[in-house]
Design a protein around this motif. Structure first.
Motif, PDB file in Angstrom:
ATOM      1  N   LYS A  22       0.631  -1.480  -0.154  1.00  0.00           N
ATOM      2  CA  LYS A  22       0.027   0.102   0.005  1.00  0.00           C
ATOM      3  C   LYS A  22       0.892   1.311   0.255  1.00  0.00           C
ATOM      4  N   ALA A  23       1.659   1.586   0.987  1.00  0.00           N
ATOM      5  CA  ALA A  23       2.678   2.455   0.925  1.00  0.00           C
ATOM      6  C   ALA A  23       3.537   2.502  -0.431  1.00  0.00           C
ATOM      7  N   ALA A  24       4.244   1.504  -0.512  1.00  0.00           N
ATOM      8  CA  ALA A  24       4.572   1.997  -1.978  1.00  0.00           C
ATOM      9  C   ALA A  24       3.894   2.221  -3.387  1.00  0.00           C
ATOM     10  N   LEU A  25       2.502   1.782  -3.593  1.00  0.00           N
ATOM     11  CA  LEU A  25       1.525   2.296  -4.290  1.00  0.00           C
ATOM     12  C   LEU A  25       1.252   3.772  -4.181  1.00  0.00           C
ATOM     13  N   HIS A  26       0.854   3.834  -3.189  1.00  0.00           N
ATOM     14  CA  HIS A  26       1.282   5.567  -2.709  1.00  0.00           C
ATOM     15  C   HIS A  26       1.945   6.451  -2.735  1.00  0.00           C
ATOM     16  N   GLY A  27       3.475   5.693  -2.907  1.00  0.00           N
ATOM     17  CA  GLY A  27       4.377   6.286  -3.328  1.00  0.00           C
ATOM     18  C   GLY A  27       4.620   6.507  -5.090  1.00  0.00           C
ATOM     19  N   GLU A  28       3.774   5.428  -5.711  1.00  0.00           N
ATOM     20  CA  GLU A  28       3.733   5.615  -7.314  1.00  0.00           C
ATOM     21  C   GLU A  28       2.328   6.924  -7.421  1.00  0.00           C
ATOM     22  N   GLY A  29       1.801   7.800  -6.564  1.00  0.00           N
ATOM     23  CA  GLY A  29       0.598   8.342  -6.642  1.00  0.00           C
ATOM     24  C   GLY A  29      -0.725   7.477  -7.011  1.00  0.00           C
ATOM     25  N   ILE A  30      -0.082   5.965  -6.576  1.00  0.00           N
ATOM     26  CA  ILE A  30      -1.599   5.658  -6.748  1.00  0.00           C
ATOM     27  C   ILE A  30      -2.338   4.956  -5.103  1.00  0.00           C
ATOM     28  N   ALA A  31      -3.465   5.395  -5.139  1.00  0.00           N
ATOM     29  CA  ALA A  31      -4.724   5.693  -3.959  1.00  0.00           C
ATOM     30  C   ALA A  31      -4.878   3.940  -3.878  1.00  0.00           C
ATOM     31  N   CYS A  32      -4.527   3.368  -2.364  1.00  0.00           N
ATOM     32  CA  CYS A  32      -5.505   2.561  -2.406  1.00  0.00           C
ATOM     33  C   CYS A  32      -5.730   2.005  -1.422  1.00  0.00           C
ATOM     34  N   GLU A  33      -6.372   0.624  -0.829  1.00  0.00           N
ATOM     35  CA  GLU A  33      -6.758   0.333   0.619  1.00  0.00           C
ATOM     36  C   GLU A  33      -6.329  -0.830   0.913  1.00  0.00           C
ATOM     37  N   VAL A  34      -6.172  -1.166   2.076  1.00  0.00           N
ATOM     38  CA  VAL A  34      -6.104  -2.519   2.347  1.00  0.00           C
ATOM     39  C   VAL A  34      -7.484  -2.855   3.284  1.00  0.00           C
ATOM     40  N   SER A  35      -7.736  -4.425   3.335  1.00  0.00           N
ATOM     41  CA  SER A  35      -9.071  -5.325   2.929  1.00  0.00           C
ATOM     42  C   SER A  35      -8.628  -5.997   3.748  1.00  0.00           C
ATOM     43  N   GLY A  36      -9.209  -6.633   5.080  1.00  0.00           N
ATOM     44  CA  GLY A  36      -9.135  -7.860   5.869  1.00  0.00           C
ATOM     45  C   GLY A  36      -8.283  -8.036   6.854  1.00  0.00           C
ATOM     46  N   GLU A  37      -7.158  -6.965   7.427  1.00  0.00           N
ATOM     47  CA  GLU A  37      -6.280  -6.922   7.977  1.00  0.00           C
ATOM     48  C   GLU A  37      -6.769  -6.769  10.045  1.00  0.00           C
ATOM     49  N   ASN A  38      -7.977  -7.243   9.736  1.00  0.00           N
ATOM     50  CA  ASN A  38      -7.988  -7.463  11.420  1.00  0.00           C
ATOM     51  C   ASN A  38      -9.017  -8.351  11.786  1.00  0.00           C
ATOM     52  N   GLN A  39      -8.398  -9.134  10.833  1.00  0.00           N
ATOM     53  CA  GLN A  39      -8.522 -10.957  11.115  1.00  0.00           C
ATOM     54  C   GLN A  39      -8.218 -11.314  12.159  1.00  0.00           C
ATOM     55  N   ALA A  40      -8.154 -10.693  13.762  1.00  0.00           N
ATOM     56  CA  ALA A  40      -7.743 -10.591  15.024  1.00  0.00           C
ATOM     57  C   ALA A  40      -6.926 -12.412  14.909  1.00  0.00           C
ATOM     58  N   GLY A  41      -5.852 -13.120  15.234  1.00  0.00           N
ATOM     59  CA  GLY A  41      -6.020 -14.519  15.785  1.00  0.00           C
ATOM     60  C   GLY A  41      -4.956 -15.503  14.761  1.00  0.00           C
TER      61      GLY A  41
END
Length: 72
Positions: A22-41
């Protein structure tokens, strides 16, 4: 498909790796989101998607392919 509709361009099992992409894409000027990262455990089992607007998907996939040559 709407140009602003979110589409998955990368899927990993590790939230940290998804955030790095995500950070790398933002660095390229591409807006993005991350989904599913809150699946604790669920480390190693979870599915984390990196999503971008459909209009940016081809560019994002190309960037990822160039920097993550071993991804599926």
């Amino acid at each position: 498909m709407d140009a602003d509709e979110l589409v998955t361009v990368y899927t990993v099992n590790e939230p940290t790796k998804a955030e790095l992409i995500k950070a790398a894409l933002h660095g390229e000027g591409i807006a993005c989101e991350v989904s599913g990262e809150n699946q604790a455990g669920m480390a190693g089992v979870l599915r984390v998607d990196v999503l971008v607007k459909a209009k940016d998907a081809e560019r994002a996939r190309k960037f990822i392919d160039e920097h993550e040559p071993h991804h599926p």
